[in-house]
Design a protein around this motif. Structure first.
Motif, PDB file in Angstrom:
ATOM      1  N   VAL A   5     -22.408  18.627 -22.637  1.00 58.73           N
ATOM      2  CA  VAL A   5     -22.289  19.080 -21.248  1.00 58.73           C
ATOM      3  C   VAL A   5     -21.146  18.296 -20.614  1.00 58.73           C
ATOM      4  CG1 VAL A   5     -23.401  19.189 -18.978  1.00 58.73           C
ATOM      5  CG2 VAL A   5     -24.714  19.735 -21.040  1.00 58.73           C
ATOM      6  N   GLN A   6     -20.221  19.010 -20.012  1.00 58.83           N
ATOM      7  CA  GLN A   6     -19.099  18.365 -19.318  1.00 58.83           C
ATOM      8  C   GLN A   6     -19.180  18.728 -17.839  1.00 58.83           C
ATOM      9  OE1 GLN A   6     -15.429  19.778 -21.083  1.00 58.83           O
ATOM     10  NE2 GLN A   6     -15.615  18.402 -22.846  1.00 58.83           N
ATOM     11  N   LYS A   7     -19.051  17.730 -16.970  1.00 59.71           N
ATOM     12  CA  LYS A   7     -19.057  18.011 -15.533  1.00 59.71           C
ATOM     13  C   LYS A   7     -17.712  17.628 -14.936  1.00 59.71           C
ATOM     14  CE  LYS A   7     -19.488  16.593 -11.106  1.00 59.71           C
ATOM     15  NZ  LYS A   7     -18.964  15.434 -10.367  1.00 59.71           N
ATOM     16  N   TYR A   8     -17.158  18.514 -14.129  1.00 58.90           N
ATOM     17  CA  TYR A   8     -15.874  18.249 -13.487  1.00 58.90           C
ATOM     18  C   TYR A   8     -16.055  18.200 -11.972  1.00 58.90           C
ATOM     19  CZ  TYR A   8     -13.824  19.084 -18.009  1.00 58.90           C
ATOM     20  OH  TYR A   8     -13.504  18.987 -19.336  1.00 58.90           O
ATOM     21  N   GLY A   9     -15.609  17.105 -11.360  1.00 60.59           N
ATOM     22  CA  GLY A   9     -15.746  16.904  -9.915  1.00 60.59           C
ATOM     23  C   GLY A   9     -14.671  17.642  -9.130  1.00 60.59           C
ATOM     24  N   GLY A  10     -14.763  17.511  -7.817  1.00 62.60           N
ATOM     25  CA  GLY A  10     -13.901  18.271  -6.904  1.00 62.60           C
ATOM     26  C   GLY A  10     -12.411  18.087  -7.123  1.00 62.60           C
ATOM     27  N   SER A  41     -17.965  21.194  -9.703  1.00 59.51           N
ATOM     28  CA  SER A  41     -18.124  20.999  -8.256  1.00 59.51           C
ATOM     29  C   SER A  41     -17.232  21.997  -7.539  1.00 59.51           C
ATOM     30  CB  SER A  41     -17.644  19.607  -7.844  1.00 59.51           C
ATOM     31  OG  SER A  41     -18.484  18.614  -8.321  1.00 59.51           O
ATOM     32  N   ALA A  42     -17.365  22.039  -6.224  1.00 59.40           N
ATOM     33  CA  ALA A  42     -16.453  22.833  -5.404  1.00 59.40           C
ATOM     34  C   ALA A  42     -15.067  22.201  -5.445  1.00 59.40           C
ATOM     35  CB  ALA A  42     -16.969  22.873  -3.971  1.00 59.40           C
ATOM     36  N   ILE A 132     -18.966  30.042 -23.871  1.00 61.30           N
ATOM     37  CA  ILE A 132     -18.950  28.797 -23.099  1.00 61.30           C
ATOM     38  C   ILE A 132     -19.576  29.144 -21.748  1.00 61.30           C
ATOM     39  CG2 ILE A 132     -17.443  27.123 -21.954  1.00 61.30           C
ATOM     40  CD1 ILE A 132     -15.396  27.673 -24.247  1.00 61.30           C
ATOM     41  N   VAL A 133     -20.513  28.305 -21.300  1.00 57.81           N
ATOM     42  CA  VAL A 133     -21.209  28.628 -20.053  1.00 57.81           C
ATOM     43  C   VAL A 133     -20.755  27.669 -18.950  1.00 57.81           C
ATOM     44  CG1 VAL A 133     -23.457  28.981 -18.978  1.00 57.81           C
ATOM     45  CG2 VAL A 133     -23.181  29.349 -21.439  1.00 57.81           C
ATOM     46  N   ILE A 134     -20.336  28.225 -17.840  1.00 57.34           N
ATOM     47  CA  ILE A 134     -19.933  27.404 -16.695  1.00 57.34           C
ATOM     48  C   ILE A 134     -21.010  27.559 -15.624  1.00 57.34           C
ATOM     49  CG2 ILE A 134     -18.167  26.971 -14.928  1.00 57.34           C
ATOM     50  CD1 ILE A 134     -17.221  28.856 -18.009  1.00 57.34           C
ATOM     51  N   VAL A 135     -21.601  26.447 -15.228  1.00 57.64           N
ATOM     52  CA  VAL A 135     -22.694  26.490 -14.253  1.00 57.64           C
ATOM     53  C   VAL A 135     -22.234  25.840 -12.947  1.00 57.64           C
ATOM     54  CG1 VAL A 135     -25.076  25.761 -13.770  1.00 57.64           C
ATOM     55  CG2 VAL A 135     -24.413  26.375 -16.104  1.00 57.64           C
ATOM     56  N   ALA A 136     -22.559  26.485 -11.843  1.00 53.45           N
ATOM     57  CA  ALA A 136     -22.229  25.920 -10.529  1.00 53.45           C
ATOM     58  C   ALA A 136     -23.075  24.673 -10.300  1.00 53.45           C
ATOM     59  CB  ALA A 136     -22.523  26.948  -9.442  1.00 53.45           C
ATOM     60  N   GLY A 137     -22.414  23.572  -9.978  1.00 53.01           N
ATOM     61  CA  GLY A 137     -23.148  22.334  -9.723  1.00 53.01           C
ATOM     62  C   GLY A 137     -23.819  22.346  -8.361  1.00 53.01           C
ATOM     63  N   PHE A 138     -24.714  21.353  -8.123  1.00 54.53           N
ATOM     64  CA  PHE A 138     -25.166  21.025  -6.765  1.00 54.53           C
ATOM     65  C   PHE A 138     -26.159  22.032  -6.181  1.00 54.53           C
ATOM     66  CE2 PHE A 138     -23.283  21.631  -2.258  1.00 54.53           C
ATOM     67  CZ  PHE A 138     -23.921  20.572  -1.645  1.00 54.53           C
ATOM     68  N   ASP A 172     -20.877  14.270 -20.263  1.00 54.57           N
ATOM     69  CA  ASP A 172     -19.613  13.645 -19.862  1.00 54.57           C
ATOM     70  C   ASP A 172     -19.285  14.036 -18.426  1.00 54.57           C
ATOM     71  OD1 ASP A 172     -19.222  12.364 -22.235  1.00 54.57           O
ATOM     72  OD2 ASP A 172     -17.762  13.792 -23.039  1.00 54.57           O
ATOM     73  N   ILE A 173     -19.143  13.032 -17.563  1.00 52.45           N
ATOM     74  CA  ILE A 173     -18.809  13.269 -16.153  1.00 52.45           C
ATOM     75  C   ILE A 173     -17.319  12.996 -16.002  1.00 52.45           C
ATOM     76  CG2 ILE A 173     -19.239  12.535 -13.767  1.00 52.45           C
ATOM     77  CD1 ILE A 173     -21.831  13.562 -14.876  1.00 52.45           C
ATOM     78  N   TYR A 174     -16.545  14.050 -15.837  1.00 53.32           N
ATOM     79  CA  TYR A 174     -15.094  13.896 -15.663  1.00 53.32           C
ATOM     80  C   TYR A 174     -14.777  13.786 -14.187  1.00 53.32           C
ATOM     81  CZ  TYR A 174     -14.227  15.027 -20.537  1.00 53.32           C
ATOM     82  OH  TYR A 174     -14.183  15.000 -21.895  1.00 53.32           O
ATOM     83  N   THR A 175     -14.016  12.741 -13.832  1.00 54.00           N
ATOM     84  CA  THR A 175     -13.734  12.522 -12.412  1.00 54.00           C
ATOM     85  C   THR A 175     -12.300  12.049 -12.213  1.00 54.00           C
ATOM     86  OG1 THR A 175     -14.575  11.415 -10.423  1.00 54.00           O
ATOM     87  CG2 THR A 175     -14.764  10.184 -12.486  1.00 54.00           C
TER      88      THR A 175
END
Ligand code: ADP
Ligand code: ASP
Ligand code: MG
Length: 411
Positions: A5-10, A41-42, A132-138, A172-175
């Protein structure tokens, strides 16, 4: 297949070019033979802009929590769709899903909902179909099918909860920084990258205001033993960032983990109270009954048989706190209250705080040299906090960092 799981911030999805860069990284992971779920993220300041828009329409947006959530969830909807398009353009199958479609089930607490269950049936189906699945955060959905949000910074929590539910090997939290530092690197130029940190220490740092991770994300990681990595979305993946995992802390000696700050505090000093436990209990009960949570409290007996009580509250609760104090003063003739606003709570997280002589002396010497006035302090076994004027926040962080960095426990 292994799942990541990869997360990308604003900031990481802040411009069309950055979204294409995210897509390239996601596709590279996919082509390395992994299933990939992406949480976004937005874009950049989109959430702040939506909040400003609400405030321009209505004087008190908080009176409309359900509609605020409908509004705020649109930010992540934009970035998820754009990210899916950019990935598809690179030749991989991708699909975006809202929190509702991903079936992230929350309680009903609009603008601060907690995740109760991650069903993610549709996510699993799409992964099984090779997408590949992209999920809206928050965001999530309540059992009454209302759309909810998890609180500011909550995309991290979406990502970790999904990673646990799907049995991912890591989240993985990408920021926009290269990892977790000993203090906010934008405020403390000498801050050092932490290569590895335990869940408990990271929860403390995040709760104390280190914005880089949502504290609830770390709590979920800790509960399920899911490794979390914080790394830069703006650099190549050979940069390892920070690994958050189970880690044995130093048993006894003083060791600095890091520093964090949270603004928006006020201090009330009630003077001339009767010097009895009953009077103190009455004051504290009155605050509790009004729903005002007291952050730091301290009392002292002063001459003439009176007691002085010092309480720290969030500025958001100040109006209510002042009402409570006014009523108490009426009842306790002769008592007075003094209010100081615009304070920041600076916290030093580490181990061995208790029982090591000189920790406070070292902190206060550093702050005197930096010309910082301290309004309140509190300690626990693994942290201490000081209340300082907001305009002294950076100086406080820098002075304490310089004083305690030599006591850093390196991984
Ligand atoms: P994202 O949009 O990717 O979720 P955030 O703005 O929420 O990013 O968090 C990243 C920011 O957190 C950094 O830009 C940094 O200024 C701030 N920050 C605060 N404390 C720390 C810390 N101890 N280590 C790293 N970054 C920190
Ligand atoms: N977009 C939301 C916020 O700005 C959630 C997040 O970025 O994690 O708070
Ligand atoms: Mg964030």
């Amino acid at each position: 297949m292994r799942l990541l799981v990869q997360k990308y911030g604003g900031t990481s999805v802040g411009t069309p070019e950055r979204i294409r860069q995210v897509a390239r990284r996601v596709v590279a992971a996919r082509r390395a033979g992994q299933d990939v779920v992406v949480v976004v993220s937005a874009m950049a300041d989109a959430t702040d802009e939506l909040l400003a828009l609400a405030a321009a329409v209505t004087p008190d947006p908080e009176r409309h929590p359900r509609e605020l959530d409908m509004l705020l969830t649109s930010g992540e909807r934009i970035s998820m769709a754009l990210t899916a398009m950019a990935i598809r353009d690179l030749g991989e199958a991708a699909v975006s899903l809202t929190g509702t479609q991903a079936a992230i089930i929350t309680d009903e607490a609009h603008t601060g909902a907690r995740i109760e269950e991650v069903r993610a049936t549709r996510v699993r189906e799409e992964l099984a179909a090779g997408r590949i699945v992209i999920v809206a955060g928050f965001q999530g959905v309540s059992r009454a099918r209302e759309v909810t949000t998890l609180g500011r910074g909550g995309s991290d929590t979406t990502a970790v909860a999904l990673a646990v539910a799907l049995g991912a090997e890591r989240c993985d939290i990408y920021t926009d920084v290269t990892g977790v530092f000993t203090a906010d690197p934008r405020r403390v130029p000498d801050a050092e990258l932490i290569a590895e940190i335990g869940y408990e220490e990271m929860v403390e740092l995040a709760s104390a205001g280190a914005q880089v991770l949502h504290p609830r994300a770390v709590e979920i990681g800790a509960r399920y033993g899911l490794p979390i990595r914080v790394r830069s979305a703006l650099r190549p993946d050979d940069h390892p960032g920070t690994l958050i995992t189970r880690r044995v802390r130093t048993m006894e000696q003083l060791a600095l983990t890091g520093l964090a700050a949270k603004s928006g505090y006020a201090r009330l000093v009630l003077r001339g109270l009767p010097a009895t436990m009953a009077a103190t209990a009455r004051v504290l009960s009155a605050f509790a009954a009004a729903g005002v949570s007291v952050d730091m409290a301290g009392h002292a007996d002063v001459p003439a048989g009176h007691r002085q009580l010092q309480l720290t509250v969030r500025e958001a609760d100040l109006e209510r706190a002042e009402d409570v104090a006014a009523k108490l003063l009426e009842a306790l003739a002769g008592a007075t209250v003094e209010v100081k606003t615009g304070l920041t709570r600076v916290t030093l997280v580490g181990s061995g705080m208790n029982g090591v002589p000189g920790v406070f002396a070292r902190a206060f010497e550093a702050l005197i040299a930096a010309g910082v006035e301290v309004y309140a302090l509190s300690t626990s076994a693994s942290s201490f906090s000081l209340l300082v004027p907001a305009d002294a926040e950076d100086r406080t962080l820098q002075a304490l960092h310089a004083a305690f960095a030599p006591a850093r426990e390196r991984a």
